[in-house]
Design an enzyme around this catalytic site. Structure first.
Site, short mmCIF file in Angstrom:
data_model
loop_
_atom_site.label_atom_id
_atom_site.label_comp_id
_atom_site.label_asym_id
_atom_site.label_seq_id
_atom_site.Cartn_x
_atom_site.Cartn_y
_atom_site.Cartn_z
CG ASP A 95 -2.02 1.02 1.14
OD1 ASP A 95 -1.86 1.99 0.40
OD2 ASP A 95 -3.06 0.82 1.80
NE ARG A 145 -4.45 3.13 -0.32
CZ ARG A 145 -5.57 2.56 0.11
NH1 ARG A 145 -6.73 3.10 -0.19
NH2 ARG A 145 -5.52 1.46 0.82
#
Ligand SMILES: Nc1nc2c(ncn2[C@@H]2O[C@H](COP(=O)(O)OP(=O)(O)OP(=O)(O)O)[C@@H](O)[C@H]2O)c(=O)[nH]1
Length: 778
Positions: A549, A551
Site C-alpha cells: 500500500d 498511499r
C-alpha cells in the site's frame, strides 16, 4: 547444438540468470558476444547471456522480497521475467532499454565479433543462410507488449542477422536498421546504492554533530551548511550513468518528468534549490495564510516537484522534509445522487498535480430554509450559530481571492450560500470560525456526533466499470449512503440532549486520486495480470516493486482541515488510515466499519426471504411472480415493484429469461452472479402497489432495512446507487485485505454465518446493536 526449446535443459545461461537474480542487478556486465558464441566452447565470458536489460530495471532492488513472495505464494514469476523486454513506449516500436555506455560497449564488441567471423570459414548451414537471406521485418520487442519473450533480445537479434549477412555475401541483404541513441529511452537512476547513501548520511550526521558542538556552532558558516546540502543533494542524484539531459527530454521517458534538478547542475545550484525549499518551509510554517490567492499565482513554481518513484518516495530526499501540504478548493457544485444531494469540491494542492475531490454531505446547507433572506439583505441561515459552527464549508473556497474578484465570479466557482437558483444567488462570506483562525471546537450540545468521514482512493476499474476484483465501487456508494443516512439522536448513547429530532447525516468523502493503492492504473492493471497467474493483491504489488500500500493521507488531512473538520468518525477497516489522519492532526473519535454488503446483508436478505416464505406457506421450489397469489414481504415486494427492476435487471445480464424470472431475485443479482441461491427466489402475489406490512415481520427494521430501503427507492444504473455484488474474485480480495493487510474486518465463517444472530452494523447510532460496527478509540 542448441535445442529448439531453450528452457528444456538447464543451460549455462540459466545458471547465470539464477546467479544474477540473487545478486545486485546493476552489477551485471553486458556481454554482447554471447549471441555469436552460443554454440562454441569458448571462454565462459563470451557465453554469458546478454543480461543488459537487467541493468535497465526500473524498480529498486528488492530481490529477496520478490523471491520470497514468488516462492511462497505463486508461480515462478520473478521481477526479472516481468521487466525483461518490458516497455510501455507506445510512441515507438523500438527497444529503449540499454544505457548509452553499454550500448557503445555492445557495438564495439559486436564489431570485434564481426571481424573474427569474417576471418573464420563460413560455418552456418545452407538453411541458415537462406533464412537469413529473407528480409525479415524487425521484431518489436520492448514495445511489442508487456510480456515479450524472455529469451528474446534486440541486440542478439541484430548481431545474428549481421553475422549471417557477412557469411553469405552472394545474397543482398537489407541491413538491420541500427537503433540509435535517440531511439532508446534513457534510464536515470535517481538514487545511489543503499551502501553509498548510508555512508553519505553518516558523514552528514557527523558533520552536523560537529556543527552543533558549541565551539563549532559559532564558527560554522552558512557556506559550510550549503556545502553539506550540496553533498547531500549530489548523493541523491548519484548515478552510474553520466548525465544525458537531452535523452531525458524524450517522449515516454518518465525520468524526464520527474527529475527535479538536472544531474549536471553544479553543487551550488542544488544547494540553492535546497535553500529555496527551506525558505518555502519557513514561509509555510510562519505564515500559512499567505497563500497566493489566484490560480495563476498559485501554479506551481513554488511547489516542489513530486517524484513518483515506485515506492512512493519523494524524489528529492528522504532527509529533507517537504513543506507541509497546502490545499485550495477551486470549485464547488451541487450534485444530485441516488442518495440525495451532495456538494462536490475540487481541490488543488502543493504536493502533486492531481485534482483531489471532497464530496460534502450537509443537507442543512441546502434545505428549503437556506433561501430565506433577513432584514439585513443576507440569508438568515448565515447568522444561525449552528450553521456557523457546523457547516462543512471550505475555508479556501469562501475566501475572497483578491480585490478584483467579483461576487459573480465567486458564485460561479461555488462560493455561495444556500441553494443556488435563477433567483437566488448570494456570494458566501468566510465563516467566523474560519476567518478567526480558531481551531474548530466540537460542540456536543449542538451535535452529538463528529462528521462521518471516508477517505476513498480512486479506482477506475471498481467504480467505473464495476470490477469485481475489488469492492471500491460498492464502498464509494455505501459511504455516500451511510453518511447521508439520517439518524435519531435520542438513541445515541453518548448524548443526553432533549432533542429527539432526527438528525440529518453529514460528513465528507475525500476522494483521492491515488489509483491502485498509489501505484497508478498502469501498474494496477499489471498487478491484475499477476493475480490471474496466482498471486494475491499484496504479492502482485511486491513483484512489481511496490509496497502493498503506497498511499499517503497528508492531502486528505489538509482537505479535511480546510473544511473545518478537525475531528471525525472514520469509515474504514484500515488501521493505517486512522493512524495517518491522527498523525496529520485530524482526530479520529470513532472507527465505523465498512462491512462488505455481501457479508453484511447477504445472510439477512436470505433470512428475510425465508421468513417471508414461511409466512406465505408456499411449497418449495421456484415460483413465477406472475403465477402466484401469495403475499410477499413488503420490503422485498417493494424491491420488485418500486422502480428497481428495470434499472437493475438491465445491469444483470442480457439473458432474456432473466426478465421472466422473479424480478426480486433479478433485482438482487448484479454484475457478477446471483446474490441469492436458486432456491432463494421470492414469491409474490403480483400486487405491485399493495402495501401490506401487517403480513410481514418487519419489527426488526434497522439500518439493514434502510439499505434495502435504499435499494428499492433510489437505485440507479451506475455504481453509485447500485446494489450488492458478489463473486469469487471479490471474496479473495476481501479476504486478502483481512488476512494479509490487517484490515479490521471479521471474515464470516460459513458455518457460523448460518447460526449467528443478525449483524446490523450501521453508520449512525440508530440501532441497539451498534457496537457491532463501532469501535471506539481509547
Ligand atoms: N495495487 C492494487 N490496488 C488495488 C487492487 N484492487 C484495488 N486496488 C485499489 O485499492 C484502493 C482501495 O483500497 P482498499 O485497500 O481496498 O481499501 P481501503 O480504502 O484502504 O480500506 P477501507 O478504508 O477499509 O475501505 C483503490 O485505489 C483501488 O484502486 C489490487 O489488486 N492491487
Amino acid at each position: 547444438m542448441q535445442t529448439a526449446n531453450s528452457h528444456s535443459a538447464v543451460t549455462q545461461g540459466d545458471l547465470e540468470l539464477l546467479d544474477a537474480l540473487t545478486s545486485m542487478p546493476s552489477s551485471f556486465p553486458h556481454q554482447p558476444s554471447y549471441a555469436s558464441s552460443s554454440s562454441s566452447s569458448s571462454s565462459s565470458a563470451t557465453k554469458t547471456r546478454p543480461l543488459s536489460t537487467l541493468n535497465a530495471l526500473r524498480r529498486p532492488p528488492i530481490d529477496p522480497m520478490v523471491l520470497a513472495a514468488s516462492l511462497s505464494s505463486g508461480p515462478h514469476v520473478t521481477r526479472h521475467h516481468f521487466h525483461h523486454s518490458f516497455g510501455s513506449h507506445a510512441h515507438t516500436t523500438k527497444s529503449q532499454q540499454m544505457p548509452a555506455s553499454q550500448r557503445k560497449a555492445a557495438v564495439a564488441a559486436a564489431a570485434a565479433a564481426d571481424a573474427s567471423k569474417a576471418n573464420a570459414p563460413a560455418s552456418s548451414s545452407a538453411g541458415d543462410s537462406s533464412r537469413s537471406g529473407q528480409t525479415r521485418p524487425r521484431r518489436q520487442s520492448g514495445a511489442s507488449g508487456s510480456y515479450a519473450n524472455c529469451d528474446y533480445d534486440d541486440f542478439e537479434d541484430s548481431v545474428t542477422s549481421r553475422n549471417a549477412a557477412s557469411s553469405s555475401s552472394s545474397i543482398k541483404i537489407e541491413p538491420v536498421p541500427e537503433v540509435t541513441d535517440e531511439e532508446r529511452a534513457y534510464y536515470a537512476s535517481r538514487q545511489a546504492p543503499r551502501s553509498v547513501r548510508l555512508q553519505q548520511q553518516q558523514q552528514l550526521e557527523q558533520k552536523r554533530a560537529q556543527a552543533n558542538s558549541p565551539v563549532q556552532r559559532t564558527s560554522a558558516s552558512l557556506q559550510t551548511l550549503k556545502e553539506q546540502a550540496a553533498v547531500q543533494a549530489t548523493g541523491i542524484r548519484a548515478s552510474d550513468e553520466p548525465a544525458q539531459p537531452e535523452l531525458l527530454a524524450q517522449p515516454g521517458n518518465q525520468a524526464a518528468k520527474t527529475v527535479l534538478v538536472p544531474p549536471s547542475a553544479p553543487a551550488n545550484k542544488i544547494a540553492q534549490a535546497l535553500d529555496e525549499r527551506k525558505a518555502a518551509v519557513a514561509a509555510a510554517t510562519v505564515a500559512p495564510t499567505h497563500i497566493p490567492l489566484t490560480p495563476a499565482a498559485e501554479t506551481l513554481p513554488s511547489m516542489p516537484a513530486q517524484v513518483g518513484t515506485p515506492l512512493g518516495k519523494p524524489g528529492i530526499s528522504s532527509i529533507v522534509r517537504p513543506p507541509p501540504v497546502r490545499v485550495r478548493c477551486y470549485a464547488r457544485t451541487r450534485v444530485p445522487t441516488p442518495h440525495g444531494e451532495i456538494f462536490c469540491h475540487l481541490y488543488k494542492n502543493t504536493h502533486d498535480t492531481k485534482e483531489h475531490l471532497a464530496i460534502v454531505i450537509d443537507p442543512y446547507q441546502n434545505d428549503e430554509t437556506s433561501t430565506q433572506m433577513g432584514a439585513d439583505g443576507r440569508p438568515v441561515k448565515e447568522s444561525d450559530p449552528v450553521y456557523q459552527q457546523q457547516a462543512l464549508r471550505s475555508r479556501s473556497l469562501d475566501e475572497v481571492w483578491g480585490p478584483e474578484e467579483t461576487d459573480m465570479e465567486r458564485i460561479v466557482r461555488g462560493a455561495y450560500v444556500g441553494r443556488l437558483g435563477p433567483s437566488f444567488q448570494v456570494a458566501s462570506r468566510p465563516l467566523p470560525r474560519h476567518s478567526q483562525q480558531q481551531v474548530h471546537q466540537h460542540h456536543h450540545d449542538q451535535d452529538p456526533l463528529a462528521p462521518l468521514v471516508r477517505i476513498h482512493s480512486e479506482c477506475f476499474t471498481g467504480e467505473t466499470i464495476g470490477s469485481q476484483r475489488c469492492d471500491c465501487g460498492e464502498q464509494l456508494d455505501e459511504a455516500i449512503r451511510l453518511i447521508s443516512e439520517a439518524y435519531d439522536t435520542s438513541k445515541n448513547r453518548t448524548h443526553s440532549s432533549d432533542s429527539h429530532q432526527p438528525k440529518l447525516g453529514r460528513g465528507v468523502i475525500v476522494y483521492l486520486r491515488q489509483e491502485g493503492r498509489g501505484i497508478g492504473l498502469l501498474d494496477k492493471l499489471m498487478a491484475y495480470n499477476l493475480q490471474d497467474m496466482g498471486h494475491d493483491t499484496v504479492s502482485a504489488n511486491i513483484l512489481l516493486g511496490h509496497l502493498p500500500d503506497a498511499r499517503k493521507y497528508d492531502i486528505a488531512s489538509a482537505i479535511l482541515r480546510d473544511l473545518g473538520v478537525d475531528e471525525c468518525r472514520l469509515l474504514t477497516n484500515n488501521p493505517e488510515k486512522m493512524e495517518a489522519l491522527e498523525a496529520e492532526g485530524v482526530r479520529v473519535t470513532e472507527r465505523v466499519g465498512m462491512v462488505p454488503r455481501v457479508w453484511k446483508f447477504g445472510k439477512r436478505l436470505r433470512r428475510k426471504k425465508r421468513s417471508g416464505k414461511k409466512k406465505d406457506k408456499i411449497p418449495s421450489g421456484r415460483t413465477n411472480l406472475r403465477s402466484t397469489s401469495k403475499k410477499t414481504p413488503s420490503l422485498l415486494r417493494q424491491i420488485s415493484f418500486g422502480g428497481m427492476d428495470s434499472s437493475v435487471i438491465s445491469q444483470a445480464g442480457t439473458n432474456e429469461s432473466d426478465s421472466e424470472l422473479d424480478p426480486t431475485t433479478a433485482g438482487l443479482r448484479h454484475q457478477g452472479e446471483d446474490i441469492l441461491n436458486e432456491a432463494d427466489t421470492f414469491d409474490s402475489d403480483g400486487d405491485h402497489h399493495h402495501n401490506d406490512d401487517d403480513e410481514v415481520d418487519d419489527s426488526d427494521s434497522d439500518s439493514g432495512d434502510s439499505y434495502i430501503d435504499h435499494v428499492l427507492r433510489r437505485s440507479g444504473t451506475t455504481m453509485v446507487g447500485a446494489s450488492i455484488t458478489k463473486g469469487p474474485e471479490l471474496e479473495k480480495y476481501l479476504r486478502t485485505k483481512v488476512e494479509r493487510m490487517g484490515h479490521l474486518l471479521t471474515v464470516p465463517d460459513e458455518q457460523a454465518k448460518e447460526e449467528d444472530e443478525e449483524e446490523r452494523p450501521v453508520s449512525q447510532p440508530n440501532s441497539d446493536d451498534e457496537q457491532l460496527s463501532h469501535q471506539h478509540l481509547p
